[in-house]
Design a protein around this motif. Structure first.
Motif, mmCIF file in Angstrom:
data_model
loop_
_atom_site.group_PDB
_atom_site.id
_atom_site.type_symbol
_atom_site.label_atom_id
_atom_site.label_comp_id
_atom_site.label_asym_id
_atom_site.label_seq_id
_atom_site.Cartn_x
_atom_site.Cartn_y
_atom_site.Cartn_z
ATOM 1 N N SER A 267 0.816 -1.221 0.000
ATOM 2 C CA SER A 267 0.000 0.000 0.000
ATOM 3 C C SER A 267 0.844 1.263 0.000
ATOM 4 O O SER A 267 0.318 2.359 -0.140
ATOM 5 N N ILE B 54 8.215 1.203 -1.252
ATOM 6 C CA ILE B 54 8.856 0.343 -2.250
ATOM 7 C C ILE B 54 7.868 -0.706 -2.776
ATOM 8 O O ILE B 54 7.866 -1.030 -3.957
ATOM 9 N N ARG C 19 -2.474 -4.071 5.248
ATOM 10 C CA ARG C 19 -3.328 -4.248 6.435
ATOM 11 C C ARG C 19 -4.541 -3.327 6.420
ATOM 12 O O ARG C 19 -5.479 -3.516 7.172
ATOM 13 N N LYS D 56 -6.992 1.934 2.248
ATOM 14 C CA LYS D 56 -5.779 2.438 1.584
ATOM 15 C C LYS D 56 -5.441 1.566 0.366
ATOM 16 O O LYS D 56 -5.082 2.069 -0.703
ATOM 17 N N ASP E 268 -2.944 -8.224 8.671
ATOM 18 C CA ASP E 268 -1.951 -7.537 9.498
ATOM 19 C C ASP E 268 -0.873 -8.561 9.843
ATOM 20 O O ASP E 268 -1.183 -9.628 10.381
ATOM 21 N N ASN F 1 8.221 -7.913 0.472
ATOM 22 C CA ASN F 1 8.725 -6.563 0.721
ATOM 23 C C ASN F 1 8.408 -6.046 2.123
ATOM 24 O O ASN F 1 9.169 -5.256 2.669
ATOM 25 N N GLY G 80 19.697 -0.109 -0.232
ATOM 26 C CA GLY G 80 20.189 1.003 0.587
ATOM 27 C C GLY G 80 19.027 1.937 0.902
ATOM 28 O O GLY G 80 17.878 1.512 0.939
ATOM 29 N N VAL H 232 16.021 4.399 0.445
ATOM 30 C CA VAL H 232 15.045 4.675 -0.608
ATOM 31 C C VAL H 232 14.049 5.690 -0.074
ATOM 32 O O VAL H 232 13.590 5.568 1.063
HETATM 33 N N1 LIG Z 1 12.993 2.974 2.526
HETATM 34 C C1 LIG Z 1 14.249 2.598 2.680
HETATM 35 O O1 LIG Z 1 15.177 3.419 2.593
HETATM 36 C C2 LIG Z 1 14.612 1.163 2.918
HETATM 37 C C3 LIG Z 1 15.965 0.824 2.980
HETATM 38 C C4 LIG Z 1 16.325 -0.502 3.193
HETATM 39 C C5 LIG Z 1 15.331 -1.464 3.328
HETATM 40 N N2 LIG Z 1 14.030 -1.105 3.279
HETATM 41 C C6 LIG Z 1 13.037 -2.193 3.423
HETATM 42 O O2 LIG Z 1 12.133 -2.116 2.331
HETATM 43 C C7 LIG Z 1 10.848 -2.594 2.723
HETATM 44 C C8 LIG Z 1 9.790 -1.535 2.423
HETATM 45 O O3 LIG Z 1 10.171 -0.319 3.047
HETATM 46 P P1 LIG Z 1 9.434 1.064 2.734
HETATM 47 O O4 LIG Z 1 10.386 2.128 3.085
HETATM 48 O O5 LIG Z 1 8.842 1.018 1.380
HETATM 49 O O6 LIG Z 1 8.294 1.019 3.876
HETATM 50 P P2 LIG Z 1 6.939 1.886 3.991
HETATM 51 O O7 LIG Z 1 6.918 3.021 3.044
HETATM 52 O O8 LIG Z 1 6.772 2.155 5.443
HETATM 53 O O9 LIG Z 1 5.841 0.817 3.533
HETATM 54 C C9 LIG Z 1 5.682 -0.357 4.267
HETATM 55 C C10 LIG Z 1 4.518 -1.151 3.727
HETATM 56 O O10 LIG Z 1 4.303 -2.266 4.616
HETATM 57 C C11 LIG Z 1 2.973 -2.199 5.137
HETATM 58 N N3 LIG Z 1 2.911 -2.625 6.529
HETATM 59 C C12 LIG Z 1 3.553 -2.087 7.585
HETATM 60 N N4 LIG Z 1 3.215 -2.727 8.704
HETATM 61 C C13 LIG Z 1 2.319 -3.689 8.348
HETATM 62 C C14 LIG Z 1 1.593 -4.661 9.068
HETATM 63 N N5 LIG Z 1 1.682 -4.769 10.387
HETATM 64 N N6 LIG Z 1 0.780 -5.508 8.375
HETATM 65 C C15 LIG Z 1 0.655 -5.404 7.035
HETATM 66 N N7 LIG Z 1 1.308 -4.481 6.292
HETATM 67 C C16 LIG Z 1 2.129 -3.634 6.956
HETATM 68 C C17 LIG Z 1 2.610 -0.727 5.047
HETATM 69 O O11 LIG Z 1 1.200 -0.616 5.134
HETATM 70 P P3 LIG Z 1 0.461 0.766 5.595
HETATM 71 O O12 LIG Z 1 0.360 1.554 4.321
HETATM 72 O O13 LIG Z 1 -0.840 0.291 6.110
HETATM 73 O O14 LIG Z 1 1.336 1.407 6.631
HETATM 74 C C18 LIG Z 1 3.214 -0.370 3.693
HETATM 75 O O15 LIG Z 1 2.424 -0.846 2.643
HETATM 76 C C19 LIG Z 1 10.971 -2.951 4.216
HETATM 77 O O16 LIG Z 1 11.212 -4.326 4.319
HETATM 78 C C20 LIG Z 1 12.169 -2.132 4.680
HETATM 79 O O17 LIG Z 1 12.797 -2.726 5.779
HETATM 80 C C21 LIG Z 1 13.644 0.179 3.070
#
Ligand SMILES: NC(=O)c1ccc[n+]([C@@H]2O[C@H](COP(=O)([O-])OP(=O)(O)OC[C@H]3O[C@@H](n4cnc5c(N)ncnc54)[C@H](OP(=O)(O)O)[C@@H]3O)[C@@H](O)[C@H]2O)c1
Length: 300
Positions: free
Chosen positions: A55, A58, A78, A82, A105, A137, A221, A223
């Protein structure tokens, strides 16, 4: 240069080390030159990819890029409202793609996670096509920039659930479907120890059992996402740029790779750096991000 010195054991050791580093570097660098193998998972143009945590961030970037590359997509998240909004956005942007959702969730998971398998089967029966790609993801921190001793039980539990437990369970549930769908499994992962080990073990197990499934772990890295509001730049791409780079690595023949070229270069420099310097750089960066976060929170 005195060539007579080239016969010493030390020179042979030096040459062997140089050859080892060159081979390692070349193997790692060539992953960015190979064409993506993604198309082999959608020869019929009717296949599906399931993206967890779709939702936002990434995950949603992966959904956009997969629709753009001709896949139908199942978004996991979850928050139903959204997700439905995201479906509308994808339908408008990619009218040819079919888009569905599954809601679960990942924190407080129970055996009901198996129902996702039944829901996906129902979608495939009703709409046609096979599930051929899984992008694991979902993840992230529960309370960022907080040391372990300051975290509560439920916060630690939620972080492990989000980053490790759910990906293991959803892979178990969907593996039989992926196998039917001509074997594409793209395990998206951040630089997390468990995820790396799980990915490597899964790849070995699939190979040993002669399962027609490709397993790929992507290192990532920084994002720019909604939850991680950093300035965009070469080393902090937008979510969709990262997703596109990740999909381009499919079929590269390695198990764990950096998704994005500039992150790979960063990773390389981290490999070369002495550990004390790496720790210092990482902590300085984390402190700067924490300060930025606190200042933003004050303004809100
Ligand atoms: N962004 C970075 O710089 C970065 C760097 C390295 C690794 N990562 C990894 O990349 C992945 C995605 O990161 P992101 O930055 O894109 O995260 P994000 O923008 O916070 O998005 C996370 C996604 O996961 C969902 N989510 C969170 N908690 C949940 C739950 N309890 N049950 C079901 N869905 C849930 C969120 O849903 P909602 O919309 O409902 O919140 C959203 O769709 C993660 O594994 C993170 O560790 C990110």
């Amino acid at each position: 240069m005195n060539l007579s010195n080239w016969n010493t054991p030390l020179s042979y050791l030096g040459l062997a080390t140089l050859a080892y580093i060159t081979i390692k570097f070349t193997r790692s660098a060539t992953t960015f030159l190979l064409p993506s193998g993604l198309t082999r998972y959608n020869r019929t143009k009717a296949n599906w990819a399931l993206v967890t945590g779709a939702s936002d961030g990434i995950g949603f970037g992966f959904c956009q890029e997969l629709c753009h590359r001709g896949f139908n997509v199942i978004l996991h998240g979850r928050n139903r409202a959204k997700l439905e909004k995201r479906v509308q956005g994808l339908n408008a942007q990619f009218p040819m793609a079919k888009v569905e959702i599954v809601v679960c969730d990942v924190v407080g998971l129970t055996g009901a996670v198996d129902e996702i398998g039944s829901e996906v089967r129902e979608i495939l029966t009703a709409q046609g096509g096979e599930l051929s790609v899984l992008v694991n993801n979902v993840g992230g921190e529960t309370r960022p920039y907080t040391v372990l001793s300051d975290l509560r039980f439920d916060e630690v539990d939620a972080t492990i659930a989000k980053n490790a437990v759910f990906m293991t369970q959803i892979t178990r549930v969907l593996l039989p479907l992926l196998e039917k769908g001509d074997g594409g499994l793209c395990v998206y992962a951040a630089t997390k120890g468990f995820v790396d080990s799980f990915t490597k073990a899964l790849e070995a197990e699939c190979k040993n059992e002669k399962r027609n499934v490709e397993v790929l772990g992507l290192r990532v890295g920084q994002v720019r996402t909604a939850g991680f509001d950093i300035a965009p730049g070469l080393f902090s791409p937008e979510a969709r740029t990262l997703a596109s780079a990740g999909l381009n690595r499919i079929g590269c023949g390695r198990v764990i790779v950096w998704a994005y070229f500039w992150h790979w270069l960063q990773g390389l420099s981290f490999d070369i750096m002495p550990r004390w310097l790496l720790v210092k750089v990482s902590i300085d960066r984390m402190m700067a991000l924490k300060k930025e976060d606190e200042e933003k929170a004050k303004k809100r």
